[in-house]
Write an enzyme that holds these catalytic residues in place. Sequence first.
Site, PDB file in Angstrom:
ATOM      1  N   HIS A   1       3.919  -2.166   2.967  1.00  0.00           N
ATOM      2  CA  HIS A   1       3.886  -0.812   2.409  1.00  0.00           C
ATOM      3  C   HIS A   1       5.153  -0.569   1.596  1.00  0.00           C
ATOM      4  O   HIS A   1       6.260  -0.875   2.074  1.00  0.00           O
ATOM      5  CB  HIS A   1       3.750   0.221   3.523  1.00  0.00           C
TER       6      HIS A   1
ATOM      7  N   ASP B   1       0.822  -1.209   0.000  1.00  0.00           N
ATOM      8  CA  ASP B   1       0.000   0.000   0.000  1.00  0.00           C
ATOM      9  C   ASP B   1       0.861   1.267   0.000  1.00  0.00           C
ATOM     10  O   ASP B   1       2.060   1.225   0.299  1.00  0.00           O
ATOM     11  CB  ASP B   1      -0.880   0.031   1.258  1.00  0.00           C
TER      12      ASP B   1
HETATM   13 NI    NI Z   1      -2.553   3.150   3.443  1.00  0.00          NI
END
Ligand code: NI
Length: 309
Positions: A237, A94
Amino acid sequence: MNRILALALAVVLLPACMGCAQRPAQSDRENDGPPQADSSALSTPDITPDIAPDAQEPVEVPAPPQEPEEPVQPEEPYVRVIDPSQPMVALTFDDGPHPVWSNAILDTLEANHGVATFFEVAVNIPDAPDALVRMLELGCEIGSHSNAHRDLGKLSLDEILQDLATADEAFIAATGQAPTLLRPPYGSVNKALKTASGRSVITWDVDTMDWDSQDAETVIDYVQSLEDLDGHILLMHSTYESTAQAVEVLVPWLLDQGYQLVTVSELFAYYYGELLQPDQFYGYTYFTTHGRTDTPLELEPAETVETAK
Ligand code: NI
Protein backbone atom coordinates in the site's frame (compact mmCIF):
# COMPACT_ATOMS: atom_id res chain seq x y z
CA MET A 1 88.17 123.42 -9.08
CA ASN A 2 87.77 121.99 -12.54
CA ARG A 3 89.56 118.82 -11.53
CA ILE A 4 87.13 118.30 -8.62
CA LEU A 5 84.18 118.87 -10.91
CA ALA A 6 85.48 116.36 -13.42
CA LEU A 7 86.00 113.74 -10.76
CA ALA A 8 82.49 114.24 -9.48
CA LEU A 9 81.07 113.78 -12.92
CA ALA A 10 83.06 110.61 -13.34
CA VAL A 11 81.67 109.14 -10.14
CA VAL A 12 78.12 109.97 -11.24
CA LEU A 13 78.45 108.68 -14.82
CA LEU A 14 80.45 105.47 -14.25
CA PRO A 15 77.66 103.35 -12.74
CA ALA A 16 75.40 104.49 -15.56
CA CYS A 17 77.89 103.29 -18.16
CA MET A 18 78.36 99.98 -16.39
CA GLY A 19 74.61 99.40 -16.38
CA CYS A 20 74.53 100.12 -20.07
CA ALA A 21 77.25 97.58 -20.66
CA GLN A 22 75.28 94.77 -18.89
CA ARG A 23 72.02 95.19 -20.80
CA PRO A 24 73.12 93.75 -24.11
CA ALA A 25 74.45 90.63 -22.42
CA GLN A 26 71.12 90.01 -20.61
CA SER A 27 69.25 90.64 -23.79
CA ASP A 28 71.36 88.08 -25.64
CA ARG A 29 70.61 85.34 -23.14
CA GLU A 30 66.90 85.87 -23.57
CA ASN A 31 67.17 85.64 -27.31
CA ASP A 32 69.22 82.43 -27.25
CA GLY A 33 66.85 80.41 -25.12
CA PRO A 34 63.57 79.08 -26.45
CA PRO A 35 60.61 81.31 -25.81
CA GLN A 36 58.95 80.14 -22.65
CA ALA A 37 55.39 80.64 -23.70
CA ASP A 38 55.88 79.05 -27.08
CA SER A 39 57.69 76.11 -25.57
CA SER A 40 54.82 75.03 -23.35
CA ALA A 41 52.21 75.64 -26.04
CA LEU A 42 54.02 73.51 -28.57
CA SER A 43 54.92 70.62 -26.33
CA THR A 44 51.52 70.11 -24.72
CA PRO A 45 50.14 67.70 -27.36
CA ASP A 46 53.25 65.57 -27.15
CA ILE A 47 53.26 65.02 -23.39
CA THR A 48 49.57 64.27 -23.01
CA PRO A 49 49.26 60.96 -24.82
CA ASP A 50 45.84 59.55 -25.61
CA ILE A 51 46.31 56.65 -23.21
CA ALA A 52 46.61 58.94 -20.20
CA PRO A 53 42.91 58.71 -19.15
CA ASP A 54 42.99 54.94 -19.47
CA ALA A 55 45.77 54.63 -17.01
CA GLN A 56 43.39 55.45 -14.17
CA GLU A 57 40.97 52.62 -15.05
CA PRO A 58 41.41 49.12 -13.52
CA VAL A 59 43.90 47.12 -15.40
CA GLU A 60 42.38 44.14 -17.08
CA VAL A 61 44.25 40.98 -16.22
CA PRO A 62 43.78 38.36 -18.90
CA ALA A 63 42.08 35.24 -17.50
CA PRO A 64 44.29 32.21 -17.22
CA PRO A 65 43.68 29.69 -19.97
CA GLN A 66 40.95 27.28 -18.92
CA GLU A 67 40.73 23.58 -19.52
CA PRO A 68 38.37 23.02 -22.41
CA GLU A 69 35.11 21.79 -20.97
CA GLU A 70 33.92 18.33 -21.88
CA PRO A 71 30.88 18.70 -24.09
CA VAL A 72 27.80 17.60 -22.15
CA GLN A 73 26.45 14.44 -23.69
CA PRO A 74 22.67 14.15 -23.58
CA GLU A 75 21.75 11.21 -21.40
CA GLU A 76 20.46 8.31 -23.42
CA PRO A 77 16.93 7.40 -22.42
CA TYR A 78 16.92 4.16 -20.48
CA VAL A 79 15.28 1.39 -22.46
CA ARG A 80 13.81 -1.33 -20.26
CA VAL A 81 14.03 -4.73 -21.89
CA ILE A 82 12.20 -7.73 -20.40
CA ASP A 83 13.75 -11.16 -20.81
CA PRO A 84 10.86 -13.67 -20.61
CA SER A 85 13.26 -16.44 -19.66
CA GLN A 86 14.40 -14.67 -16.51
CA PRO A 87 12.63 -14.32 -13.16
CA MET A 88 10.17 -11.47 -12.82
CA VAL A 89 7.91 -10.10 -10.13
CA ALA A 90 5.14 -7.51 -10.10
CA LEU A 91 5.03 -5.07 -7.20
CA THR A 92 1.57 -3.57 -6.70
CA PHE A 93 0.52 -0.68 -4.48
CA ASP A 94 -3.09 -0.04 -3.47
CA ASP A 95 -5.07 2.81 -1.91
CA GLY A 96 -3.07 5.81 -3.20
CA PRO A 97 -2.19 8.14 -4.58
CA HIS A 98 -0.54 9.61 -1.50
CA PRO A 99 1.11 13.01 -2.04
CA VAL A 100 4.25 11.97 -0.13
CA TRP A 101 4.64 8.19 -0.05
CA SER A 102 3.57 7.53 -3.63
CA ASN A 103 6.33 9.84 -4.77
CA ALA A 104 8.82 8.29 -2.36
CA ILE A 105 8.07 4.89 -3.88
CA LEU A 106 8.41 6.39 -7.36
CA ASP A 107 11.79 7.86 -6.36
CA THR A 108 13.03 4.38 -5.53
CA LEU A 109 11.61 2.88 -8.70
CA GLU A 110 13.07 5.64 -10.85
CA ALA A 111 16.51 5.34 -9.25
CA ASN A 112 16.52 1.61 -10.01
CA HIS A 113 14.82 1.73 -13.43
CA GLY A 114 12.01 -0.32 -11.93
CA VAL A 115 8.27 -0.25 -12.49
CA ALA A 116 5.20 -1.24 -10.50
CA THR A 117 1.43 -1.17 -10.76
CA PHE A 118 -0.61 1.29 -8.72
CA PHE A 119 -4.26 0.56 -8.00
CA GLU A 120 -5.58 3.96 -7.03
CA VAL A 121 -8.68 5.14 -5.21
CA ALA A 122 -10.18 7.85 -7.40
CA VAL A 123 -11.20 10.22 -4.61
CA ASN A 124 -7.51 10.42 -3.59
CA ILE A 125 -6.37 11.53 -7.04
CA PRO A 126 -6.99 15.29 -6.57
CA ASP A 127 -4.49 15.15 -3.67
CA ALA A 128 -1.69 13.97 -5.93
CA PRO A 129 -2.58 14.06 -9.62
CA ASP A 130 1.07 14.65 -10.58
CA ALA A 131 2.03 11.32 -9.05
CA LEU A 132 -0.17 9.54 -11.60
CA VAL A 133 1.43 11.43 -14.47
CA ARG A 134 4.85 10.51 -13.11
CA MET A 135 3.86 6.84 -12.85
CA LEU A 136 3.06 6.73 -16.54
CA GLU A 137 6.22 8.63 -17.43
CA LEU A 138 8.25 6.00 -15.59
CA GLY A 139 6.51 3.13 -17.39
CA CYS A 140 4.39 2.10 -14.42
CA GLU A 141 0.83 0.87 -14.79
CA ILE A 142 -2.27 2.38 -13.19
CA GLY A 143 -5.36 0.40 -12.30
CA SER A 144 -8.59 1.39 -10.60
CA HIS A 145 -9.23 0.55 -6.97
CA SER A 146 -12.80 1.93 -7.16
CA ASN A 147 -14.01 5.43 -6.56
CA ALA A 148 -14.01 5.53 -2.75
CA HIS A 149 -12.89 2.07 -1.63
CA ARG A 150 -16.40 0.65 -1.20
CA ASP A 151 -16.86 -3.11 -1.06
CA LEU A 152 -17.82 -3.65 -4.69
CA GLY A 153 -18.60 -7.31 -3.99
CA LYS A 154 -21.70 -6.16 -2.15
CA LEU A 155 -22.99 -3.91 -4.93
CA SER A 156 -25.25 -4.62 -7.90
CA LEU A 157 -23.83 -4.45 -11.38
CA ASP A 158 -25.42 -1.04 -11.94
CA GLU A 159 -23.91 0.28 -8.74
CA ILE A 160 -20.54 -1.19 -9.64
CA LEU A 161 -20.60 0.37 -13.09
CA GLN A 162 -21.63 3.73 -11.66
CA ASP A 163 -18.82 3.60 -9.09
CA LEU A 164 -16.24 2.73 -11.74
CA ALA A 165 -17.52 5.37 -14.17
CA THR A 166 -17.25 8.05 -11.50
CA ALA A 167 -13.74 6.87 -10.73
CA ASP A 168 -12.78 6.97 -14.40
CA GLU A 169 -13.54 10.67 -14.57
CA ALA A 170 -10.83 11.39 -12.00
CA PHE A 171 -8.31 9.12 -13.75
CA ILE A 172 -9.02 10.78 -17.09
CA ALA A 173 -8.76 14.25 -15.57
CA ALA A 174 -5.28 13.43 -14.23
CA THR A 175 -3.82 11.34 -17.04
CA GLY A 176 -6.19 11.39 -20.00
CA GLN A 177 -6.69 7.65 -19.65
CA ALA A 178 -9.23 5.38 -17.95
CA PRO A 179 -7.75 2.23 -16.39
CA THR A 180 -8.62 -1.15 -17.85
CA LEU A 181 -7.45 -3.01 -14.75
CA LEU A 182 -9.50 -3.18 -11.59
CA ARG A 183 -8.44 -4.45 -8.20
CA PRO A 184 -11.52 -4.67 -6.02
CA PRO A 185 -11.15 -3.24 -2.50
CA TYR A 186 -10.65 -6.01 0.09
CA GLY A 187 -10.36 -8.43 -2.83
CA SER A 188 -14.13 -8.66 -2.58
CA VAL A 189 -15.93 -9.77 -5.73
CA ASN A 190 -19.30 -11.10 -6.86
CA LYS A 191 -20.35 -12.67 -10.10
CA ALA A 192 -21.36 -9.36 -11.70
CA LEU A 193 -17.99 -7.81 -10.87
CA LYS A 194 -16.04 -10.82 -12.16
CA THR A 195 -17.90 -11.15 -15.44
CA ALA A 196 -19.49 -7.81 -16.42
CA SER A 197 -17.48 -4.87 -15.10
CA GLY A 198 -15.85 -4.29 -18.46
CA ARG A 199 -12.46 -4.52 -16.68
CA SER A 200 -9.78 -7.08 -16.09
CA VAL A 201 -10.35 -7.84 -12.41
CA ILE A 202 -7.17 -8.89 -10.67
CA THR A 203 -6.06 -9.59 -7.13
CA TRP A 204 -2.59 -10.57 -5.83
CA ASP A 205 -1.02 -13.73 -4.54
CA VAL A 206 1.54 -12.49 -2.02
CA ASP A 207 0.22 -10.26 0.75
CA THR A 208 2.97 -8.39 2.59
CA MET A 209 0.48 -7.31 5.28
CA ASP A 210 2.22 -3.93 5.30
CA TRP A 211 -1.02 -2.26 6.41
CA ASP A 212 -1.05 -4.48 9.48
CA SER A 213 2.54 -4.18 10.67
CA GLN A 214 3.23 -0.69 9.36
CA ASP A 215 6.84 -1.60 10.03
CA ALA A 216 9.44 -1.56 7.28
CA GLU A 217 11.65 -4.28 8.82
CA THR A 218 8.72 -6.65 9.16
CA VAL A 219 7.78 -6.19 5.50
CA ILE A 220 11.38 -6.54 4.35
CA ASP A 221 11.96 -9.67 6.43
CA TYR A 222 8.78 -11.28 5.16
CA VAL A 223 9.50 -10.65 1.47
CA GLN A 224 13.11 -11.75 1.83
CA SER A 225 11.99 -14.94 3.54
CA LEU A 226 9.95 -16.07 0.54
CA GLU A 227 11.63 -18.82 -1.43
CA ASP A 228 10.56 -17.87 -4.93
CA LEU A 229 8.87 -14.73 -6.13
CA ASP A 230 9.08 -15.55 -9.84
CA GLY A 231 5.71 -14.89 -11.50
CA HIS A 232 4.10 -13.51 -8.36
CA ILE A 233 2.17 -10.33 -7.61
CA LEU A 234 3.02 -8.67 -4.30
CA LEU A 235 0.44 -6.54 -2.52
CA MET A 236 1.53 -3.40 -0.71
CA HIS A 237 0.00 0.00 0.00
CA SER A 238 1.38 3.38 -1.03
CA THR A 239 -0.16 5.15 1.94
CA TYR A 240 2.43 4.27 4.58
CA GLU A 241 5.87 5.67 5.25
CA SER A 242 6.92 2.21 6.43
CA THR A 243 6.02 0.76 3.04
CA ALA A 244 8.02 3.43 1.21
CA GLN A 245 10.98 2.59 3.49
CA ALA A 246 10.60 -1.12 2.84
CA VAL A 247 10.47 -0.53 -0.91
CA GLU A 248 13.72 1.42 -0.71
CA VAL A 249 15.39 -1.79 0.50
CA LEU A 250 13.37 -4.38 -1.37
CA VAL A 251 13.65 -2.93 -4.89
CA PRO A 252 17.47 -3.07 -5.08
CA TRP A 253 17.39 -6.41 -3.22
CA LEU A 254 14.99 -7.94 -5.75
CA LEU A 255 17.16 -6.71 -8.60
CA ASP A 256 20.24 -8.17 -6.90
CA GLN A 257 18.40 -11.49 -6.63
CA GLY A 258 17.94 -11.45 -10.40
CA TYR A 259 14.29 -10.48 -10.55
CA GLN A 260 12.99 -8.15 -13.21
CA LEU A 261 10.40 -5.67 -11.96
CA VAL A 262 7.41 -5.70 -14.29
CA THR A 263 3.89 -4.34 -14.35
CA VAL A 264 0.88 -6.63 -13.94
CA SER A 265 0.13 -6.53 -17.67
CA GLU A 266 3.77 -7.29 -18.44
CA LEU A 267 3.78 -10.18 -15.99
CA PHE A 268 0.80 -11.73 -17.73
CA ALA A 269 2.25 -11.23 -21.21
CA TYR A 270 5.83 -12.28 -20.55
CA TYR A 271 5.38 -14.85 -17.78
CA TYR A 272 1.88 -16.29 -18.27
CA GLY A 273 1.67 -15.64 -22.02
CA GLU A 274 -1.66 -13.89 -22.10
CA LEU A 275 -3.16 -10.49 -22.56
CA LEU A 276 -5.47 -9.45 -19.78
CA GLN A 277 -9.06 -9.53 -21.03
CA PRO A 278 -12.07 -7.45 -19.96
CA ASP A 279 -14.79 -9.18 -17.93
CA GLN A 280 -12.27 -11.74 -16.69
CA PHE A 281 -11.28 -12.42 -13.14
CA TYR A 282 -7.67 -13.23 -12.28
CA GLY A 283 -7.78 -14.31 -8.64
CA TYR A 284 -5.90 -16.53 -6.27
CA THR A 285 -6.68 -19.74 -8.11
CA TYR A 286 -5.32 -18.31 -11.36
CA PHE A 287 -1.83 -18.15 -9.90
CA THR A 288 -1.99 -21.64 -8.42
CA THR A 289 -3.15 -23.18 -11.68
CA HIS A 290 -0.89 -21.35 -14.11
CA GLY A 291 2.86 -21.26 -14.52
CA ARG A 292 5.51 -19.84 -16.79
CA THR A 293 4.47 -20.02 -20.41
CA ASP A 294 6.50 -21.45 -23.25
CA THR A 295 5.09 -18.82 -25.57
CA PRO A 296 5.54 -15.39 -24.00
CA LEU A 297 3.88 -12.41 -25.60
CA GLU A 298 5.57 -9.10 -26.13
CA LEU A 299 3.82 -5.87 -25.21
CA GLU A 300 4.17 -2.63 -27.07
CA PRO A 301 5.81 0.03 -24.94
CA ALA A 302 3.19 1.85 -22.92
CA GLU A 303 2.07 5.21 -24.20
CA THR A 304 3.83 8.02 -22.50
CA VAL A 305 1.97 11.03 -21.26
CA GLU A 306 2.89 14.40 -22.71
CA THR A 307 3.45 16.82 -19.89
CA ALA A 308 4.16 20.49 -19.96
CA LYS A 309 7.23 21.03 -17.83
NI1 NI B 1 -7.51 -1.14 -0.72
